[in-house]
Design an enzyme around this catalytic site. Structure first.
Site, short mmCIF file in Angstrom:
data_model
loop_
_atom_site.label_atom_id
_atom_site.label_comp_id
_atom_site.label_asym_id
_atom_site.label_seq_id
_atom_site.Cartn_x
_atom_site.Cartn_y
_atom_site.Cartn_z
N CYS A 2 48.85 39.53 48.70
CA CYS A 2 49.03 40.67 47.80
C CYS A 2 50.06 41.67 48.30
O CYS A 2 50.71 42.34 47.50
CB CYS A 2 47.69 41.37 47.57
N ASP B 69 37.84 38.05 36.86
CA ASP B 69 36.64 37.67 37.60
C ASP B 69 35.79 38.88 37.98
O ASP B 69 34.57 38.90 37.76
CB ASP B 69 37.01 36.87 38.85
N CYS C 57 40.78 40.55 55.20
CA CYS C 57 40.46 41.60 54.23
C CYS C 57 38.98 41.59 53.89
O CYS C 57 38.33 42.64 53.81
CB CYS C 57 41.30 41.42 52.97
#
Length: 367
Positions: A198, A12, A101
């Protein structure tokens, strides 16, 4: 425009950078090094924080023909995202680190540095659309691809941040983005999407929290209690291993009298008590929100919808604001909603803003 393209190493962000360059912008690619020890974060293609991801991003930048740099924001990420995640769970709340984030790293630390270096905007591979409204303000709308829409995790962005953002994929569908990547010769065309959090290496959030908090947590150990009877059904190692609405992993053994599964209804971090009960007791119809973030004009009263989870369903709602407090009346009750989650507010497809859920009010048992 001079555009800084944040490149995670996935398909992406690579296509977003390529489209920004093709549109005539002067594009520079950057990869964010967010782990103090890359080997401790996700491995392979499951995340966006590994050395492999950095290399994938660099190769994509080479194919596009743009300069590429790696920015080390690991200390800032650890403080603003990882430690916040641990603190929230230790306090009995359920945060979304992706929103944090975006708020603290990608559209604050990165954008601030980009503007300081003379860039005009930051481009990312998020699926959302930007439009200029009738009042001249920048509006953020849901993406064309409902299944990939990421406006929920961008609901923390304010007007100034939106004015310096580009989301080149908002009008596209994921399958078309992959085909385009292949046509452009980008090797990440078939790379799997990242999933989960993550910085949790194996996807085991509870195990990761247990390792990081463990005995240091003020709520280490406690009782699992049945709401209806008050009976103690078992013990646990720490409330950080639970979230409202959780059904699996309770390890309480004894079935409910009606044979139906029990769910976590409440978490009390001070006493360490985890309360469980039937699914119908998870229904909530009122939310109190704090720390609102508005994408544009602050609404006084709005009849719209709210989304309470990433890729979750929308709920019809009446939203009223009073300073830094947001009251949300859900016309469609929601289940398993926990303090710490984000309530993102919509007017049609337009994102109005977001608030952190401070408390919920359950639908009365006899309703």
């Amino acid at each position: 425009m001079r555009v800084l393209a944040a490149m995670s190493g996935g398909v992406d962000s690579a296509v977003a950078a390529a489209r920004a360059a093709e549109a005539g912008h002067e594009v520079t690619g950057i990869h964010l090094a967010l782990s103090r020890n890359p080997a401790s974060y996700r491995s392979g293609a499951r995340g966006c924080c590994t050395i492999e991801d950095s290399n994938d991003a660099r190769r994509a930048a080479d194919v596009i023909g743009i300069p590429f740099y790696v920015w080390d924001l690991s200390d800032r990420f650890h403080e603003d995202v990882v430690e916040d995640f641990m603190d929230e769970y230790a306090a009995g709340r359920t945060p979304n680190p992706c929103l944090r984030c975006n708020e603290k790293i990608k559209f604050a630390a990165v954008l601030d540095r980009a503007l300081g270096l003379g860039f005009d905007a930051v481009a990312t591979g998020h699926y959302a659309q930007l439009r200029t409204g009738a009042d001249g303000l920048i509006e953020m709308h849901r993406a064309v691809d409902d299944g990939k829409d990421q406006s929920y995790v961008l609901g923390v962005l304010d007007q100034d941040q939106l004015a310096h953002s580009l989301f080149p994929l908002g009008d596209s569908r994921k399958e078309d983005v992959r085909r385009e990547a292949a046509a452009r010769g980008l090797l990440v065309a078939d790379k799997p999407d990242s999933h989960d959090i993550c910085f949790v290496a194996d996807g085991d959030n509870a195990g990761w929290l247990r390792e990081k908090l463990g005995e240091k947590a003020p709520n280490h150990g406690g009782d699992i209690v049945d709401e209806a009877s008050g009976d103690v059904l078992g013990r646990h190692e720490g409330t950080y291993g639970f979230t409202i609405g959780q059904r699996k992993g309770l390890r309480i053994g004894r079935p409910a009298p009606d044979g139906k599964p029990r769910f976590v209804l409440d978490i009390e971090p001070v006493s360490g008590t985890v309360t469980v009960g039937p699914r119908e007791r998870l229904a909530v119809d009122r939310l109190a929100g704090i720390r609102p973030r508005w994408c544009g004009t602050v609404p006084g009263r709005l009849e719209g919808t709210v989304q309470l989870r990433a890729h979750g369903e929308e709920h019809r709602a009446v939203v009223t604001t009073d300073g830094d407090e947001v009251a949300i009346e859900l016309l469609d009750p929601a289940y398993g909603i926990a303090p710490g989650q984000a309530a993102v507010i919509y007017d049609g497809t337009r994102v109005v803003g977001s608030a952190t859920i401070a408390s919920t009010q359950r639908v009365p048992a006899d309703a």
